[in-house]
Design an enzyme around this catalytic site. Structure first.
Site, PDB file in Angstrom:
ATOM      1  N   ASP A 122      24.210   8.380  20.664  1.00  0.00           N
ATOM      2  CA  ASP A 122      23.205   9.070  21.370  1.00  0.00           C
ATOM      3  C   ASP A 122      23.667  10.633  22.057  1.00  0.00           C
ATOM      4  O   ASP A 122      22.723  11.451  22.138  1.00  0.00           O
ATOM      5  CB  ASP A 122      22.835   8.315  22.719  1.00  0.00           C
ATOM      6  N   HIS A 155      31.263   3.156  24.805  1.00  0.00           N
ATOM      7  CA  HIS A 155      30.305   2.152  24.308  1.00  0.00           C
ATOM      8  C   HIS A 155      31.194   0.743  24.824  1.00  0.00           C
ATOM      9  O   HIS A 155      32.262   0.659  24.806  1.00  0.00           O
ATOM     10  CB  HIS A 155      30.482   2.283  22.913  1.00  0.00           C
TER      11      HIS A 155
HETATM   12  N1  CMC Z   1      32.034   8.538  31.339  1.00  0.00           N
HETATM   13  C1  CMC Z   1      33.206   8.413  32.059  1.00  0.00           C
HETATM   14  N2  CMC Z   1      33.946   7.144  32.140  1.00  0.00           N
HETATM   15  C2  CMC Z   1      33.264   6.120  31.695  1.00  0.00           C
HETATM   16  C3  CMC Z   1      32.112   6.357  30.535  1.00  0.00           C
HETATM   17  C4  CMC Z   1      31.521   7.419  30.650  1.00  0.00           C
HETATM   18  N3  CMC Z   1      30.446   7.532  29.810  1.00  0.00           N
HETATM   19  N4  CMC Z   1      32.064   4.852  30.167  1.00  0.00           N
HETATM   20  C5  CMC Z   1      32.817   4.203  30.696  1.00  0.00           C
HETATM   21  N5  CMC Z   1      33.606   4.863  31.487  1.00  0.00           N
HETATM   22  C6  CMC Z   1      34.998   4.421  32.366  1.00  0.00           C
HETATM   23  C7  CMC Z   1      34.521   3.604  33.484  1.00  0.00           C
HETATM   24  O1  CMC Z   1      34.533   4.408  34.662  1.00  0.00           O
HETATM   25  C8  CMC Z   1      35.703   2.562  33.668  1.00  0.00           C
HETATM   26  O2  CMC Z   1      36.862   3.211  34.240  1.00  0.00           O
HETATM   27  P1  CMC Z   1      38.106   2.523  35.032  1.00  0.00           P
HETATM   28  O3  CMC Z   1      38.385   1.183  34.161  1.00  0.00           O
HETATM   29  O4  CMC Z   1      39.085   3.608  35.206  1.00  0.00           O
HETATM   30  O5  CMC Z   1      37.233   2.028  36.334  1.00  0.00           O
HETATM   31  C9  CMC Z   1      36.113   2.266  31.956  1.00  0.00           C
HETATM   32  O6  CMC Z   1      35.467   3.462  31.286  1.00  0.00           O
HETATM   33  C10 CMC Z   1      35.003   0.936  31.658  1.00  0.00           C
HETATM   34  O7  CMC Z   1      33.813   1.429  32.082  1.00  0.00           O
HETATM   35  P2  CMC Z   1      32.741   0.205  32.029  1.00  0.00           P
HETATM   36  O8  CMC Z   1      31.645   0.675  32.621  1.00  0.00           O
HETATM   37  O9  CMC Z   1      33.565  -1.208  32.390  1.00  0.00           O
HETATM   38  O10 CMC Z   1      32.506   0.027  30.422  1.00  0.00           O
HETATM   39  P3  CMC Z   1      31.115  -0.937  29.744  1.00  0.00           P
HETATM   40  O11 CMC Z   1      31.670  -1.314  28.517  1.00  0.00           O
HETATM   41  O12 CMC Z   1      30.645  -1.820  31.051  1.00  0.00           O
HETATM   42  O13 CMC Z   1      30.148   0.380  29.848  1.00  0.00           O
HETATM   43  C11 CMC Z   1      28.559   1.971  28.721  1.00  0.00           C
HETATM   44  C12 CMC Z   1      29.431   0.847  28.373  1.00  0.00           C
HETATM   45  C13 CMC Z   1      27.774   2.466  27.254  1.00  0.00           C
HETATM   46  C14 CMC Z   1      27.550   1.317  29.791  1.00  0.00           C
HETATM   47  C15 CMC Z   1      29.284   3.064  29.305  1.00  0.00           C
HETATM   48  O14 CMC Z   1      30.208   3.514  28.461  1.00  0.00           O
HETATM   49  C16 CMC Z   1      28.416   4.145  29.906  1.00  0.00           C
HETATM   50  O15 CMC Z   1      27.906   4.094  30.914  1.00  0.00           O
HETATM   51  N6  CMC Z   1      28.172   5.598  28.929  1.00  0.00           N
HETATM   52  C17 CMC Z   1      27.382   6.337  29.211  1.00  0.00           C
HETATM   53  C18 CMC Z   1      25.956   5.954  28.811  1.00  0.00           C
HETATM   54  C19 CMC Z   1      25.868   5.718  27.333  1.00  0.00           C
HETATM   55  O16 CMC Z   1      26.301   6.714  26.717  1.00  0.00           O
HETATM   56  N7  CMC Z   1      25.430   4.894  26.755  1.00  0.00           N
HETATM   57  C20 CMC Z   1      24.665   4.606  25.429  1.00  0.00           C
HETATM   58  C21 CMC Z   1      25.651   3.660  24.702  1.00  0.00           C
HETATM   59  S1  CMC Z   1      25.280   3.699  22.914  1.00  0.00           S
HETATM   60  C22 CMC Z   1      23.674   3.489  22.514  1.00  0.00           C
HETATM   61  C23 CMC Z   1      23.241   1.943  22.753  1.00  0.00           C
HETATM   62  O17 CMC Z   1      23.957   1.129  22.364  1.00  0.00           O
HETATM   63  O18 CMC Z   1      22.449   1.844  23.801  1.00  0.00           O
END
Ligand code: CMC
Length: 428
Positions: free
Chosen positions: A363, A305
């Site tokens: 989720d 998240h």
């Molecule tokens: N699985 C594997 N690695 C992940 C994931 C994941 N679900 N999420 C983040 N990472 C890693 C990413 O690869 C990165 O690694 P590194 O620093 O080594 O390159 C690091 O964690 C940071 O990732 P980010 O993309 O910069 O993080 P963010 O804050 O932009 O992303 C997120 C947040 C929710 C989009 C992401 O965690 C994600 O894509 N999760 C899967 C989709 C998901 O479950 N979304 C629902 C969120 S809760 C409901 C809502 O509020 O809508």
């Protein structure tokens, strides 16, 4: 609340500017950089990692501590002791209702659940196999064409009427989207049912059979609705605020929120998480799948998240509900649910996920509960949209009620071509 502290920015040309530091009642301080543009400078923060876009009194999140409050009330207490419509009253009005206020609010919402009969005909313009979220975006936006008698956004009573209409009618439209997809007849809402029970009834009842609901499942859906009702300035809520900042009508603004919610990084995650479980298929494939995540071939959907770097408090509540529902339905030993629990176990103990602070989010569990309730995967994000409607409309109302809001208009760091002269087509 605001104090006299300042942050000083010194530029490489020697200029120095001071900005006030503002404090809220909870959470991080923010630096008020509104006047930076007067120096001909802008901040650069494309995905809003460090930007507070508004002032709000509705929802507070502390992502490091794993806290979520609606109007000051911890989400765990609301999920345990309240119901979705009382929580909706709280989000909209700022206070929990007393018994009389609660009864009146519920009566108002319950008596506005039917949609204009022509909306039923509006559905036939969609292909049968249209994704229900596509239908939600379309029909949500179309509501402004049906209920245009209360669209003066500067009139607080008009705003309230539009909000109550949306809150009341969104479940009806969601259930119609499901019935249309499956080819079954639409079911009119029934006023004797609670909000969550009515949604299940409209989705699963048929005109030919008596409908019997299960209180454990009704309570589980009500919890899902409470947990998803608001989440401060997330992508869809910010979209609603930005659309609303131009003066657009509330139904159009909510349609823009539904569109933003659809993506797999946001509300589409519950659908994506279930699809992921189906793709993994068997517990024996979990180590291989987790390795693929660590190799960054794909993400573990339902994990991670932007704000929570600790357990998502909604996930803790949903996890408990998940176990209650699986027990009630005797599904604890089903292959899909065993697989989900194994994935959770591995992810919570694997150093990659611990180091990246990737915990299961709401989720991950809500997808499993929705599947157990018999809700088809393509309806998962629709249920999220039903829940979030009250959050969107409360945030929109807060912005409009402030009275001095301005159109949201971000700037950019331009990296395109510099000025060049037009070349006639034959000479290119
Ligand atoms: N699985 C594997 N690695 C992940 C994931 C994941 N679900 N999420 C983040 N990472 C890693 C990413 O690869 C990165 O690694 P590194 O620093 O080594 O390159 C690091 O964690 C940071 O990732 P980010 O993309 O910069 O993080 P963010 O804050 O932009 O992303 C997120 C947040 C929710 C989009 C992401 O965690 C994600 O894509 N999760 C899967 C989709 C998901 O479950 N979304 C629902 C969120 S809760 C409901 C809502 O509020 O809508």
């Amino acid at each position: 609340m605001d104090n006299k502290r300042v942050a000083t920015l010194t530029l490489d040309d020697g200029r120095s500017v001071e900005f006030p530091i503002l404090s809220g009642t909870l959470g991080s301080d923010v630096i008020d950089i509104k006047n930076l543009a007067k120096l001909g400078l802008f901040t650069y923060d494309p995905a809003f990692f460090s930007t507070a876009s508004c002032t709000s009194t509705i929802t507070f999140i502390d992502g490091d501590a794993g806290l979520l409050y609606y109007r000051g009330y911890p989400i765990e207490q609301l999920a345990e002791h309240s119901d979705f419509l009382d929580v909706s009253y709280l989000l909209w009005n700022g206070e929990l209702p007393d018994a009389a206020q609660s009864a009146k609010f519920k009566d108002t919402v319950t008596h506005h659940t039917m949609v204009h009969e022509q909306i039923a005909r509006f559905f036939s313009g969609f292909r049968r196999d249209a994704h229900p979220m596509a239908v939600m975006v379309g029909v949500g936006g179309a509501l402004s064409a049906f209920y245009h008698d209360s669209l003066d956004i500067n009139d607080a009573e008009h705003r309230r009427i539009s909000a109550m209409r949306m809150l009341a009618k969104v479940p009806t439209i969601a259930a119609m989207a499901h019935k249309y997809y499956t080819g079954a007849p639409f079911m009119y809402p029934k006023n004797k049912f609670s909000y969550a029970e009515n949604l299940l009834y409209m989705m699963f009842a048929t005109p030919t059979e008596e409908y019997q609901s299960n209180p454990v499942l009704v309570r589980a859906l009500d919890r899902i609705l409470i947990l998803h009702a608001d989440h401060e300035q997330n992508a869809s809520t910010s979209t609603v605020r930005l659309a609303g900042s131009s003066g657009a009508n509330p139904f159009a603004c909510i349609a823009s929120g539904i569109a933003a919610l659809w993506g797999p990084a946001h509300g589409g995650a519950n659908e994506a998480a279930l699809k992921m479980l189906e793709e993994v298929g068997d517990i024996s494939r979990v180590p291989e799948y987790v390795q693929g995540v660590k190799d960054k071939k794909y993400r573990l959907m339902g994990f991670g998240h932007r704000v929570y770097k600790n357990m998502d408090p909604r996930a803790s509540v949903m996890r408990q509900t998940c176990h209650e529902v699986l027990k009630e339905l005797k599904l604890e030993n089903s292959k899909l649910f065993e697989l989900a629990m194994e994935l959770e176990r591995v992810a919570l103990s694997d150093p990659y996920f611990i180091d990246h602070k990737l915990y299961p989010n709401v989720d991950f569990y809500s997808g499993i509960v929705l599947r157990a309730l018999g809700i088809p995967t393509n309806m998962f994000t629709v249920i999220f949209a039903v829940a979030r409607t009250v959050g969107w409309i409360s945030q929109w109302n807060e912005m409009i009620a402030e009275g001095d809001h301005k159109i949201g208009r971000p700037r950019q760091l331009y990296r395109g071509a510099t000025k060049r002269d037009f070349v006639p087509v034959g000479s290119r």
